[in-house]
Design a protein around this motif. Structure first.
Motif, PDB file in Angstrom:
ATOM      1  N   SER A 173       0.207  -1.507   0.104  1.00  0.00           N
ATOM      2  CA  SER A 173       0.459   0.157   0.154  1.00  0.00           C
ATOM      3  C   SER A 173       0.088   1.742   0.248  1.00  0.00           C
ATOM      4  O   SER A 173       0.248   1.712  -0.197  1.00  0.00           O
ATOM      5  N   GLY A 174       1.883   1.149   0.104  1.00  0.00           N
ATOM      6  CA  GLY A 174       3.119   2.366   0.471  1.00  0.00           C
ATOM      7  C   GLY A 174       2.736   2.838   2.183  1.00  0.00           C
ATOM      8  O   GLY A 174       3.577   4.202   2.412  1.00  0.00           O
ATOM      9  N   ARG A 175       2.187   2.447   2.691  1.00  0.00           N
ATOM     10  CA  ARG A 175       1.453   3.048   4.024  1.00  0.00           C
ATOM     11  C   ARG A 175       2.940   2.950   4.931  1.00  0.00           C
ATOM     12  O   ARG A 175       3.274   3.168   6.543  1.00  0.00           O
ATOM     13  N   PHE A 176       3.864   1.821   4.760  1.00  0.00           N
ATOM     14  CA  PHE A 176       4.913   1.236   5.472  1.00  0.00           C
ATOM     15  C   PHE A 176       5.712   1.725   5.205  1.00  0.00           C
ATOM     16  O   PHE A 176       6.714   1.752   4.089  1.00  0.00           O
ATOM     17  N   ASP A 177       7.398   2.041   6.451  1.00  0.00           N
ATOM     18  CA  ASP A 177       8.634   2.553   6.339  1.00  0.00           C
ATOM     19  C   ASP A 177       9.137   0.976   6.235  1.00  0.00           C
ATOM     20  O   ASP A 177      10.264   0.828   5.537  1.00  0.00           O
ATOM     21  N   LEU A 178       8.672  -0.579   7.042  1.00  0.00           N
ATOM     22  CA  LEU A 178       9.820  -2.073   6.902  1.00  0.00           C
ATOM     23  C   LEU A 178       8.255  -2.821   6.880  1.00  0.00           C
ATOM     24  O   LEU A 178       7.986  -1.989   7.818  1.00  0.00           O
ATOM     25  N   VAL A 179       8.742  -4.033   6.658  1.00  0.00           N
ATOM     26  CA  VAL A 179       7.635  -5.172   6.595  1.00  0.00           C
ATOM     27  C   VAL A 179       8.829  -5.584   8.048  1.00  0.00           C
ATOM     28  O   VAL A 179      10.292  -5.888   7.247  1.00  0.00           O
ATOM     29  N   VAL A 180       8.086  -6.520   8.755  1.00  0.00           N
ATOM     30  CA  VAL A 180       8.632  -7.854   9.622  1.00  0.00           C
ATOM     31  C   VAL A 180       8.126  -8.900   9.420  1.00  0.00           C
ATOM     32  O   VAL A 180       6.982  -8.984   9.236  1.00  0.00           O
ATOM     33  N   LEU A 181       8.615  -9.607   8.729  1.00  0.00           N
ATOM     34  CA  LEU A 181       8.129 -10.380   7.751  1.00  0.00           C
ATOM     35  C   LEU A 181       7.865 -12.460   8.820  1.00  0.00           C
ATOM     36  O   LEU A 181       8.830 -12.664   8.318  1.00  0.00           O
ATOM     37  N   ASP A 182       6.884 -13.184   8.606  1.00  0.00           N
ATOM     38  CA  ASP A 182       6.717 -14.345   9.661  1.00  0.00           C
ATOM     39  C   ASP A 182       6.812 -15.563   7.763  1.00  0.00           C
ATOM     40  O   ASP A 182       5.746 -14.648   6.972  1.00  0.00           O
ATOM     41  N   VAL A 208      13.241 -10.844   7.651  1.00  0.00           N
ATOM     42  CA  VAL A 208      11.834 -11.877   7.615  1.00  0.00           C
ATOM     43  C   VAL A 208      12.862 -12.214   9.581  1.00  0.00           C
ATOM     44  O   VAL A 208      13.648 -12.245   9.453  1.00  0.00           O
ATOM     45  N   LEU A 209      11.321 -12.859   9.904  1.00  0.00           N
ATOM     46  CA  LEU A 209      11.892 -13.382  11.102  1.00  0.00           C
ATOM     47  C   LEU A 209      11.328 -14.541  11.452  1.00  0.00           C
ATOM     48  O   LEU A 209       9.567 -14.682  10.928  1.00  0.00           O
ATOM     49  N   THR A 210      11.468 -15.411  11.251  1.00  0.00           N
ATOM     50  CA  THR A 210      10.819 -17.069  10.935  1.00  0.00           C
ATOM     51  C   THR A 210      11.878 -18.190  11.926  1.00  0.00           C
ATOM     52  O   THR A 210      13.387 -18.166  12.745  1.00  0.00           O
ATOM     53  N   ALA A 211      10.684 -18.905  11.940  1.00  0.00           N
ATOM     54  CA  ALA A 211      11.557 -20.179  13.006  1.00  0.00           C
ATOM     55  C   ALA A 211      12.930 -20.991  11.910  1.00  0.00           C
ATOM     56  O   ALA A 211      13.156 -21.572  12.382  1.00  0.00           O
ATOM     57  N   ARG A 212      12.714 -21.173  11.092  1.00  0.00           N
ATOM     58  CA  ARG A 212      13.016 -21.567   9.976  1.00  0.00           C
ATOM     59  C   ARG A 212      14.520 -20.782  10.202  1.00  0.00           C
ATOM     60  O   ARG A 212      14.741 -20.146   9.635  1.00  0.00           O
ATOM     61  N   ASP A 213      15.792 -22.384  10.057  1.00  0.00           N
ATOM     62  CA  ASP A 213      16.780 -22.113  10.241  1.00  0.00           C
ATOM     63  C   ASP A 213      18.080 -22.088   9.197  1.00  0.00           C
ATOM     64  O   ASP A 213      19.480 -22.646   9.030  1.00  0.00           O
ATOM     65  N   SER A 214      16.911 -22.840   8.240  1.00  0.00           N
ATOM     66  CA  SER A 214      17.949 -24.243   7.652  1.00  0.00           C
ATOM     67  C   SER A 214      19.293 -22.716   6.544  1.00  0.00           C
ATOM     68  O   SER A 214      18.395 -21.610   6.487  1.00  0.00           O
ATOM     69  N   VAL A 215      20.037 -23.237   6.014  1.00  0.00           N
ATOM     70  CA  VAL A 215      20.930 -22.666   4.740  1.00  0.00           C
ATOM     71  C   VAL A 215      19.588 -22.540   4.133  1.00  0.00           C
ATOM     72  O   VAL A 215      19.637 -21.591   3.561  1.00  0.00           O
ATOM     73  N   ARG A 216      19.584 -23.268   3.661  1.00  0.00           N
ATOM     74  CA  ARG A 216      18.894 -23.248   2.214  1.00  0.00           C
ATOM     75  C   ARG A 216      17.303 -22.349   2.241  1.00  0.00           C
ATOM     76  O   ARG A 216      17.642 -21.307   1.264  1.00  0.00           O
ATOM     77  N   ASP A 217      16.743 -22.296   3.499  1.00  0.00           N
ATOM     78  CA  ASP A 217      15.684 -21.176   3.753  1.00  0.00           C
ATOM     79  C   ASP A 217      16.410 -20.099   3.538  1.00  0.00           C
ATOM     80  O   ASP A 217      15.635 -18.976   2.730  1.00  0.00           O
ATOM     81  N   THR A 218      17.425 -19.961   4.085  1.00  0.00           N
ATOM     82  CA  THR A 218      17.538 -18.830   4.121  1.00  0.00           C
ATOM     83  C   THR A 218      18.559 -17.962   2.908  1.00  0.00           C
ATOM     84  O   THR A 218      18.185 -17.186   2.778  1.00  0.00           O
ATOM     85  N   VAL A 219      19.186 -18.265   2.083  1.00  0.00           N
ATOM     86  CA  VAL A 219      19.616 -18.011   0.764  1.00  0.00           C
ATOM     87  C   VAL A 219      18.044 -18.080   0.167  1.00  0.00           C
ATOM     88  O   VAL A 219      18.315 -16.944  -0.476  1.00  0.00           O
ATOM     89  N   ALA A 220      16.888 -18.913   0.249  1.00  0.00           N
ATOM     90  CA  ALA A 220      16.049 -18.528  -1.122  1.00  0.00           C
ATOM     91  C   ALA A 220      15.271 -16.913  -0.481  1.00  0.00           C
ATOM     92  O   ALA A 220      14.803 -16.396  -1.545  1.00  0.00           O
ATOM     93  N   GLY A 221      15.281 -16.672   0.835  1.00  0.00           N
ATOM     94  CA  GLY A 221      14.082 -15.555   1.077  1.00  0.00           C
ATOM     95  C   GLY A 221      15.780 -14.268   0.862  1.00  0.00           C
ATOM     96  O   GLY A 221      15.025 -13.259   0.291  1.00  0.00           O
TER      97      GLY A 221
END
Length: 241
Positions: free
Chosen positions: A43-52, A78-91
């Motif tokens: 929407s353009g109304r936010f300056d930053l997103v903390v995303l699960d 990104v704030l997530t319980a996923r801690d694999s290198v693969r997920d981190t790289v993908a994100g």
């Protein structure tokens, strides 16, 4: 004052992050699912997103990908319980600006939020949105289009509506999305006000500028003249940008 969107479906975590950010002077809002997160972040109304990542509806990866495809450049942590290198790289390769795993310390999240906001503040400010021969100056609140060979004055609502279309080039926006963004959450879903304002934009910018997608909503046309939508030969300039 910076506005931060917290896209998190776990109420306990969302409330914890919101309380901490508000205590440090930020304005916050919570999106409990992926669909709400995508609509709010775009929407353009936010300056930053903390995303699960594990959101219901659209998951975090999908939200992130679709935001970047729509050229929404809001910083995303990104704030997530996923801690694999693969997920981190993908994100990170998918457009995230930072990645944190749960459990986390709020002090670290706060430091990363401040860092990303400082970095974004140093980036050149976008003051003109463009799509094909259509442009919108965010400072003067005037549009310019080749179809009318000059500047177009817009009402306040017309400006917000056109800005919404230009921030989502080629994307179909439902009437509900438009109502929510332009008129806020206190609206009558049976109202035809969106249709009225779309007609007003068409009158000012050209009949083919905003397309009706039957049963779905409206979409800004990259090439209202009916062209292929490909870059002009030798220019490398896409129809929307």
């Amino acid at each position: 004052m910076n506005r931060i969107l917290i896209a998190e479906d776990e109420e306990r975590i969302a409330a914890f992050v919101e309380k901490g950010l508000r205590a440090n002077g930020f304005v916050t809002a919570i999106a409990p699912d992926g669909d709400a997160a995508f609509a709010a972040a775009g929407s353009g109304r936010f300056d930053l997103v903390v995303l699960d990542i594990g959101l219901p509806g659209r998951d975090g990866f999908t939200v992130l990908r679709e935001l970047r495809e729509a050229r929404v450049q809001v910083p995303v942590i990104v704030l997530t319980a996923r801690d694999s290198v693969r997920d981190t790289v993908a994100g990170l390769e998918g457009g995230a600006d930072d990645w944190m795993t749960k459990p986390f310390r709020f002090e670290e999240l706060l430091a990363r939020v401040r860092l990303r906001l400082r970095t974004a503040a140093r980036a050149p400010e976008v003051t003109v949105l463009r799509c094909g021969d259509l442009s919108l100056d965010l400072r003067t609140r005037r549009a310019r289009t080749g179809a009318c060979q000059g500047l177009v004055d817009l009402t306040a609502r017309e400006f917000v509506l056109l800005e919404l279309f230009l921030r989502h080039p080629g994307q179909v926006l439902s009437r509900e999305q438009i109502l929510s963004h332009v008129w806020g959450y206190d609206f009558d879903p049976g109202s035809n006000i969106v249709d009225v304002y779309v007609r007003a934009l068409r009158k000012k910018l050209g009949a083919g500028r905003v397309e009706t997608v039957r049963g779905m909503g409206y979409r800004l046309a990259g090439d209202p003249s009916g062209g292929s939508g490909e870059p002009a030969p030798g220019t490398g300039v896409p129809p929307c940008g």
